[in-house]
Write an enzyme that holds these catalytic residues in place. Structure first.
Site, mmCIF file in Angstrom:
data_model
loop_
_atom_site.group_PDB
_atom_site.id
_atom_site.type_symbol
_atom_site.label_atom_id
_atom_site.label_comp_id
_atom_site.label_asym_id
_atom_site.label_seq_id
_atom_site.Cartn_x
_atom_site.Cartn_y
_atom_site.Cartn_z
ATOM 1 N NE ARG A 52 -0.325 1.763 3.655
ATOM 2 C CZ ARG A 52 0.345 2.183 3.713
ATOM 3 N NH1 ARG A 52 1.706 1.502 3.814
ATOM 4 N NH2 ARG A 52 0.650 3.494 3.717
ATOM 5 N NE ARG A 86 -5.700 0.543 -2.056
ATOM 6 C CZ ARG A 86 -5.662 1.431 -0.854
ATOM 7 N NH1 ARG A 86 -4.352 1.273 -0.560
ATOM 8 N NH2 ARG A 86 -6.259 2.055 0.288
ATOM 9 C CD GLN A 198 -3.728 2.928 6.131
ATOM 10 O OE1 GLN A 198 -3.948 2.857 8.165
ATOM 11 N NE2 GLN A 198 -3.618 2.357 5.841
ATOM 12 C CG ASP A 239 -2.956 7.693 -1.221
ATOM 13 O OD1 ASP A 239 -2.946 8.551 -0.142
ATOM 14 O OD2 ASP A 239 -2.383 7.096 -1.579
HETATM 15 O O1 MRU Z 1 -4.665 3.204 2.186
HETATM 16 P P1 MRU Z 1 -3.219 3.541 2.175
HETATM 17 O O2 MRU Z 1 -2.455 2.861 3.084
HETATM 18 O O3 MRU Z 1 -2.330 2.731 0.897
HETATM 19 O O4 MRU Z 1 -2.143 4.790 2.371
HETATM 20 C C1 MRU Z 1 -2.069 5.574 1.979
HETATM 21 C C2 MRU Z 1 -1.919 6.974 1.967
HETATM 22 O O5 MRU Z 1 -2.655 7.571 2.664
HETATM 23 C C3 MRU Z 1 -0.349 7.632 2.165
HETATM 24 O O6 MRU Z 1 0.051 8.815 3.243
HETATM 25 C C4 MRU Z 1 -0.163 7.931 0.812
HETATM 26 O O7 MRU Z 1 -0.035 7.086 0.218
HETATM 27 C C5 MRU Z 1 1.503 9.092 0.575
HETATM 28 S S1 MRU Z 1 3.078 7.852 1.029
HETATM 29 C C6 MRU Z 1 4.092 8.038 0.249
#
Ligand code: MRU
Length: 358
Positions: A52, A86, A198, A239
């Site tokens: 992720r 995703r 996370q 993202d």
């Molecule tokens: O759902 P996730 O865990 O993939 O979301 C990740 C995030 O929101 C991070 O902050 C984002 O991907 C930046 S990663 C360097």
């Protein structure tokens, strides 16, 4: 970055037909390495969050295209399947489209090699961009440290935008690691980041492994800390960011930005250029927001007696809804930290760094 003192990346080639990843669902309790050998393995690993974080999702998808090509899967079909896993992280489409474009112009007998080469370029570009984000972002932390005459710089971050979300260094964490490495006193407030935690599980883990002082807080604590002068700056990842500087990031980021704005705490977003979506201007209207299983809200995972257990938090019958991301409007963002430098979150400033996107 290191785990138990040993350097790791989050994804690597085991041999010509097998890619290995760290299966993040087991962290911080166990280090589990998973082999990915088929297109389905890759799609499953991204959708179910074995990997992720926007940059790592992109790199994994690029290798997924290579394995699909190796096994004779039609490339457009593989691209569609991977892009469907995703919806919010634009790095996924960036990587898949880059591979498709390279494959399209390759001689057919060289296509697989060209695709592999492109996947490797995406990986190395990501590492280098994160390193540069660190080199630029550390200046902000250095300035705050100087103003505080060397006293600890308190940085709040949300979710995991660390090396575990990338290939190495991280985005939001890259300036933090750079500051720590040059001896600046930093301390990180780590938002736990419900529902998948996370922050509590991954950001805390990687900061601990690197020896960076940190404290895990509940998601709702940030505003209180800011009101009491306990946060010097916020750095988060993203993202998908529009060409006008609106930022999609893990759900809850927007509330941190509002609290930072109200308390005059600088709010920075760290991102490589692969996270810009150059085709859109209005983040609220145009960024697709992933909705995940309600069970991620209703159940909570933890470690007990040598294995991961899941417990029910809510009445079994209560419905839940699980928006994965929110959008922070550009007006709440102090600056964007990119591989090309730091700029304001507006179209003119972003395009001054990326003139080829005019
Ligand atoms: O759902 P996730 O865990 O993939 O979301 C990740 C995030 O929101 C991070 O902050 C984002 O991907 C930046 S990663 C360097």
């Amino acid at each position: 970055m290191n785990i138990n003192g040993k350097p790791y990346r989050t994804i690597w080639e085991k041999n010509t037909d097998t890619i290995e990843i760290i299966d993040q669902r087991h962290l911080p309790y166990q280090l589990v390495i998973e082999e990915l050998k088929t297109l389905d393995d890759f799609a499953h690993a991204i959708r179910d969050m074995h990997v992720r974080g926007a940059p790592l999702i992109g790199a994994t998808a690029a290798y997924g295209m290579y394995i699909a090509a190796l096994q004779g899967v039609e490339l457009q079909k593989a691209a569609d399947e991977l892009k469907d896993t995703r919806p919010t992280a634009v790095n996924l489409a960036y990587a898949v489209d880059k591979v498709l474009a390279a494959a399209f112009i390759a001689e057919s007998n060289q296509q697989n090699q060209i695709i592999l080469q492109t996947a490797r370029e995406i990986v190395e570009e990501s590492v280098e961009h994160c390193r540069l984000i660190g080199a630029h972002g550390v200046e902000i932390i250095r300035n705050i440290s100087q103003k505080k005459e060397g006293k600890t710089v308190n940085i709040l971050t949300h979710c995991n935008a660390g090396w575990i979300a990338c290939i190495d260094y991280g985005t939001a964490t890259a300036p933090i690691y750079a500051a720590h490495n040059e001896g600046i006193n930093v301390h990180v407030w780590v938002d736990e980041t419900r529902p998948r935690n996370q922050g509590a599980r991954l950001t805390a883990y990687e900061l601990k492994e690197h020896g960076v002082p940190h404290t895990v807080i509940v998601d709702n604590a940030g505003g209180h800390l800011m009101q009491h002068g306990m946060v010097d700056m916020v750095i988060v990842g993203t993202d998908r960011t529009t060409r006008t500087g609106d930022v999609a990031n893990k759900i809850g980021t927007y509330l941190k930005a509002l609290a930072a704005h109200d308390n005059q705490v600088p709010f920075y977003v760290a991102l490589p250029s692969s996270t810009f979506d150059w085709s859109i201007r209005d983040g609220l209207k145009e960024i697709p927001i992933e909705t995940r299983s309600a069970d991620e809200v209703k159940y909570m995972e933890g470690w007990e007696n040598g294995s991961i257990k899941s417990v029910l938090l809510t009445p079994l019958e209560s419905p839940a809804i699980n928006y994965g991301f929110d959008v922070t409007p550009a007006k709440y963002i102090t600056g964007l930290i990119t591989e090309r430098g730091i700029c304001a979150a507006n179209e003119a400033a972003i395009l001054a760094l990326y003139p080829e996107q005019q």
